[in-house]
Design an enzyme around this catalytic site. Structure first.
Site, PDB file in Angstrom:
ATOM      1  CE  LYS A  73      51.833  63.217 -91.896  1.00 43.98           C
ATOM      2  NZ  LYS A  73      50.790  62.293 -92.271  1.00 43.98           N
ATOM      3  CD  GLU A 157      56.840  67.687 -89.594  1.00 41.45           C
ATOM      4  OE1 GLU A 157      56.322  67.572 -88.453  1.00 41.45           O
ATOM      5  OE2 GLU A 157      56.179  67.921 -90.610  1.00 41.45           O
ATOM      6  NE  ARG A 254      39.939  61.618 -93.484  1.00 46.66           N
ATOM      7  CZ  ARG A 254      39.839  61.874 -92.191  1.00 46.66           C
ATOM      8  NH1 ARG A 254      38.716  62.413 -91.709  1.00 46.66           N
ATOM      9  NH2 ARG A 254      40.827  61.629 -91.359  1.00 46.66           N
TER      10      ARG A 254
END
Length: 652
Positions: A73, A157, A254
């Site tokens: 991330k 965040e 994916r």
């Protein structure tokens, strides 16, 4: 199904599916040219992708570099910043000093999200609303992250308090072409796990769709992406500016579990696209050739207890899926008799529907959930049905990821008593099923040639119903743990019954008309004497768990699935009249001690069976009169066969 199966190790994933070399060995053994990694396990493992390359096996997925870049991330945020992809303000640095992290949280301003750098699926994620709880939540997030990903690094965040979760499906080939196949709304979540997905996103303007789609393509190109990927965004609903209120969250390298909704609105097979791209072909379509057609929704059917949100495990003893069509799809890997084990995710299936618009898709999904029957373990079917039927969900005006927490009480199964009418349907249904089982057995015994359809007419079962029982007693435990005594009494041979329901010294009587569907043992067609409305319900008895499951097809109750526990009948505690005696196991009738029309007393030995070198006396469960004896001495019986029926002495 696969043409070949290769055993790769024990049931535990760490001994099999998480062992890259075992997967490679299986591929080499079968001369496979490529490996599709599926949704989980090694699907986002750069090491596994690299191992495939070393062994000259095509990994049907993105390059190693793209997996590594988007798997972190923190690293992905840096790349997205350079590509001018918007992201939520926060801290993504390598310095993990507790005091520094706390200072960064204060700069961002509370509330903040603490996220595992290598996280996914909601693991290693905590919401912090003040500096007082920061240290404890940080420690918890780091601990969970270390256990799940062997990496305890976190990022911070700003916590968007009323977000929508929208993701964009992207696809790229090895020639530099990249397109977006529009968006999916995944805002209906529980504990950061998706529950309902739909495409396209409600209230999406063409301007925002184009802006988010192109942003997602830029994100994919920034890491040299190839194959299917999903770029996830969070929408700040408190900010009305559509050009600046969405932020990059992460990219899943994916194919997603929810990809079928994209397939149904684009009429494209994404797995086929993956294989074509992996084989070195260009993308089948350009951006201007892709169109949205209609609306699609998907729900994830899990073995779980909706009250606790904990997974359930066990054997599926009864399974009836909705009728499949071009607009109703069930993606599953289980059949009746399958075991949902503790080793893997407890998902049973994905139910996907398509409609020309959102409202028609909702209606189709609601009907499909009514038709879906699973018995043997707890499921979230009723929970899903309540979400789909919820007026707020249908209108979707202010839906955010808080929808389930804010509406949880109304979405969970009812905890008050099961309505008497449903108890009556369940009891009559089970009684009729027992009669049908006996009738079928007798027809087999008499060499009836039509044993596959034991009821050539609806009336057959009722012609001599009093030969089977004058009343049938059930003792059940309701969902609110009330003990309920039930007596089912046929009023005549014309499908009419009285059901006496005694609960906490309060007794009610329900009269209904009931027939059993000759095509399906479980379907009971009923109408109540005070109401002419006819309704078909499925009544399924799980013998392994002594559980009666009622799938109700009416609309007057807030749920359509009801579960009643039926403990094994103990004649000593029975407060009603039990008129049937069944064989407990395969055995031989050794001795019959009574005659038809003979009065007997509770506890009298009526018949002696012989099995496993042991005599098994069968005693009268109550005072009564021998109504019918179904076997003769020296005849063999199977477990569950009806031996003798009694009739109530009071009726003489």
């Amino acid at each position: 199904m696969a043409d070949e199966a290769v055993h790769i190790g024990g049931s535990e994933a760490v001994k099999s599916y998480l062992q890259p070399q075992k997967i490679i060995d299986a591929a080499l053994k079968t001369n496979a040219q490529a490996i599709h990694p599926g949704y989980g396990f090694l699907s986002e493992s750069s090491k596994f992708s690299d191992l495939c390359s070393i062994n000259n096996i095509e990994f049907i997925g993105p390059p190693v570099k793209a997996i590594e870049s988007m798997g972190s991330k923190s690293a992905s945020k840096e790349i997205m910043t350079e590509a001018k992809v918007p992201f939520v303000p926060g801290y993504h640095g390598e310095d993990q000093d507790v005091n520094l992290l706390k200072q960064e949280a204060e700069k961002i301003k509370y509330p903040v999200m603490i996220k595992a750098v290598m996280g996914g699926g909601g693991r290693g994620m905590r919401t912090c609303f003040s500096d007082k709880e920061f240290n404890g939540l940080l420690e918890s997030a780091k601990r969970e992250s270390a256990n799940a990903f062997n990496d305890d690094r976190v990022l911070l965040e700003r916590f968007i308090q009323r977000p929508r979760h929208i993701e964009v499906q992207v696809f790229a080939d090895k020639f530099g072409n990249c397109v977006y196949l529009f968006e999916r709304d995944c805002s209906i979540q529980r504990r950061n796990q998706k529950v309902v997905e739909e495409a396209p996103a409600p209230f999406m303007t063409e301007e925002r769709r184009k802006l988010m789609g192109e942003t997602a393509v830029n994100a994919a190109k920034a890491v040299g992406y190839v194959g299917a990927g999903t770029v996830e965004f969070i929408i700040d609903t408190d900010n009305e500016d559509e050009t600046s209120n969405f932020y990059f969250m992460e990219m899943n390298t994916r194919l997603q579990v929810e990809h079928p909704v994209t397939e149904l609105i684009t009429n494209q097979d994404l797995v086929e696209w993956q294989i074509l791209v992996a084989a070195g072909n260009e993308l089948p379509l350009a951006q201007n050739e892709l169109k949205i057609n209609g609306h699609s929704m998907e729900v994830r059917v899990y073995a779980e207890d909706p009250k606790t949100n904990l997974p359930g495990y066990g054997k599926i003893t009864h399974l009836k899926e909705p009728e499949k069509s071009s607009s109703v799809r069930v993606d599953t890997g289980v059949i009746e008799g399958s075991e949902i084990s503790t080793y893997y995710d407890s998902m049973i299936s994905k139910l996907i529907v398509w409609g020309p618009d959102r409202y028609s898709a909702i209606k189709k999904l609601s009907n499909a959930l009514i038709d879906y029957q699973i018995v043997g373990l707890p499921t979230n079917l009723s929970f899903l049905k309540k979400i789909i039927d919820n007026p707020e969900f249908i209108e979707f005006n202010e839906i955010t990821t808080n929808f389930i927490p804010e509406n949880l009480e109304s979405l969970l199964p009812a905890t008050d008593k099961t309505p008497d009418r449903l108890i009556a349907i369940g009891a009559v249904g089970r009684a009729l099923q027992e009669i049908k089982e006996v009738n079928l057995f007798n027809r087999r015994k008499n060499n009836d040639t039509d044993i596959n359809n034991p009821f050539t007419s609806n009336n057959t079962i009722f012609r001599n119903i009093n030969n089977f029982f004058s009343s049938r007693f059930f003792n059940i435990v309701d969902v609110n743990e009330d003990n309920v005594s039930i007596i089912v009494t046929p009023l005549d041979n014309k499908h009419n019954f009285n059901i006496s329901i005694k609960r906490n010294d309060e007794e009610t009587n329900v009269k209904l008309h009931a027939t059993i569907d000759p095509e399906n043992d479980n379907d009971i067609i009923t109408s109540f004497h005070d109401n002419s409305i006819k309704c078909t319900s499925s009544v399924v008895f799980d013998k392994e768990q002594n559980n009666l499951q009622i799938f109700y097809n009416g609309t007057e109750y807030s749920q359509n699935v009801f579960s009643l526990s039926i403990p094994p009948l103990n004649p000593e505690e029975s407060s009603g009249f039990s008129g049937d005696l069944f064989a407990d196991m395969p055995s031989e009738v050794q001795k019959i001690l009574v005659e038809e029309n003979q009065a007997v007393t509770k506890g009298d030995v009526l018949i002696i069976l012989y099995a496993m070198k042991t005599e098994l006396p069968v005693r009268a469960p109550s005072d009564g009169i021998i109504n019918k004896i179904f076997y003769k001495e020296k005849e063999t019986v199977n477990a569950g066969d009806l031996l003798i029926s009694l009739k109530n002495e009071d009726k003489e």
